[in-house]
Design a protein around this motif. Sequence first.
Motif, PDB file in Angstrom:
ATOM      1  N   GLY A 173      35.321  51.652  28.293  1.00  0.00           N
ATOM      2  CA  GLY A 173      34.128  51.419  28.936  1.00  0.00           C
ATOM      3  C   GLY A 173      33.830  51.745  30.333  1.00  0.00           C
ATOM      4  N   ASN A 197      31.468  50.537  34.210  1.00  0.00           N
ATOM      5  CA  ASN A 197      30.738  49.731  35.008  1.00  0.00           C
ATOM      6  C   ASN A 197      29.996  50.496  36.077  1.00  0.00           C
ATOM      7  OD1 ASN A 197      31.764  46.974  34.123  1.00  0.00           O
ATOM      8  ND2 ASN A 197      33.465  48.295  33.957  1.00  0.00           N
ATOM      9  N   SER A 232      30.571  38.772  38.729  1.00  0.00           N
ATOM     10  CA  SER A 232      31.099  38.940  37.424  1.00  0.00           C
ATOM     11  C   SER A 232      32.538  39.763  37.422  1.00  0.00           C
ATOM     12  CB  SER A 232      30.150  39.862  36.423  1.00  0.00           C
ATOM     13  OG  SER A 232      29.792  41.222  37.284  1.00  0.00           O
ATOM     14  N   THR A 233      33.352  39.852  36.273  1.00  0.00           N
ATOM     15  CA  THR A 233      34.477  40.479  36.201  1.00  0.00           C
ATOM     16  C   THR A 233      34.664  40.972  34.869  1.00  0.00           C
ATOM     17  OG1 THR A 233      35.485  38.845  37.922  1.00  0.00           O
ATOM     18  CG2 THR A 233      36.897  40.163  36.492  1.00  0.00           C
ATOM     19  N   HIS A 234      34.979  42.274  34.924  1.00  0.00           N
ATOM     20  CA  HIS A 234      35.478  42.886  33.463  1.00  0.00           C
ATOM     21  C   HIS A 234      37.047  43.199  33.663  1.00  0.00           C
ATOM     22  CE1 HIS A 234      31.025  43.407  33.500  1.00  0.00           C
ATOM     23  NE2 HIS A 234      31.248  43.333  32.153  1.00  0.00           N
ATOM     24  N   TYR A 276      40.289  44.944  31.730  1.00  0.00           N
ATOM     25  CA  TYR A 276      41.026  45.778  30.662  1.00  0.00           C
ATOM     26  C   TYR A 276      42.499  45.547  30.776  1.00  0.00           C
ATOM     27  CZ  TYR A 276      36.196  47.402  31.431  1.00  0.00           C
ATOM     28  OH  TYR A 276      34.897  47.604  31.447  1.00  0.00           O
ATOM     29  N   TYR A 330      40.986  45.590  36.599  1.00  0.00           N
ATOM     30  CA  TYR A 330      39.958  44.613  36.829  1.00  0.00           C
ATOM     31  C   TYR A 330      38.653  45.173  37.688  1.00  0.00           C
ATOM     32  CZ  TYR A 330      43.906  41.772  35.225  1.00  0.00           C
ATOM     33  OH  TYR A 330      44.799  41.247  34.311  1.00  0.00           O
ATOM     34  N   ARG A 373      35.476  43.915  39.743  1.00  0.00           N
ATOM     35  CA  ARG A 373      34.735  42.460  40.175  1.00  0.00           C
ATOM     36  C   ARG A 373      33.311  43.260  40.687  1.00  0.00           C
ATOM     37  NH1 ARG A 373      38.552  39.271  43.934  1.00  0.00           N
ATOM     38  NH2 ARG A 373      38.538  41.067  45.085  1.00  0.00           N
ATOM     39  N   THR A 374      32.478  42.418  40.423  1.00  0.00           N
ATOM     40  CA  THR A 374      31.264  42.920  41.051  1.00  0.00           C
ATOM     41  C   THR A 374      30.225  41.656  41.652  1.00  0.00           C
ATOM     42  OG1 THR A 374      30.770  44.883  39.315  1.00  0.00           O
ATOM     43  CG2 THR A 374      28.690  43.892  40.515  1.00  0.00           C
TER      44      THR A 374
END
Length: 234
Positions: free
Chosen positions: A94, A96, A172-174, A176, A223, A225-226
Amino acid sequence: MDRGVSDLVGYVLIFALITSSVAVVTVGGYDSLGSVRDAERFENAQRVFDVLGANVDDHLESHVESRGTEIRLADARLGFGDPVTLNVTVEGVGSNQTTIDPLVYTQGADRQIAYTGGAVLRVQGGGALVTTGPPFRFGDEMVISMVNTRGRDPGIAGSGRVLVRTEATTRSTHAYTDGPYTVSVTVDDSYPDAWERWFKSETGENCTATGGTVTCDGVESVYVRTVAIDVYLE
């Protein structure tokens, strides 16, 4: 009589020479003092932008909602530059992306200090340098913090004090965590050479930097982070 005329002519010539010399020294002195003054103001602006960066870090790390940073303008302008795109791609998994409004202090025709995505850039004489890097951490565990500043006021020019007020709105945090991954980070702005130098100084052998893009192989976890931050000029 001839001797008197000669003395008078000599006196006039010497007086003219002295007057011209004083004028040249005075003008040159003012120019030098002006250059020193402008250079010091520019250095002060960079120090204030470092303080601004630390205050914004509080939004990210401590979840502080609001911060204020005061900057003094002296024949300068404070406003927002052209949008900058920050993209993080985890290959096969993915991506971001966010668009940033950089805060820019402009002095004269060729001097700028820019706060862009958590980084401070110094632009002078046609070149640029990342003096304070963004909150990125490289390694087997990669953490990329995307500081999305959004300008909410028009720029201010002239002299006087300006309060830069920052307010965090969303986070927000994505994550992987099933690596290894190949990860690319791209900062798309007007200073790819400056970003390339910074990426090379901060990454290891598993990363390759070209312009405003760095690609790292074998990353075990990522990680992203936004934090979205509204910026007001008051």
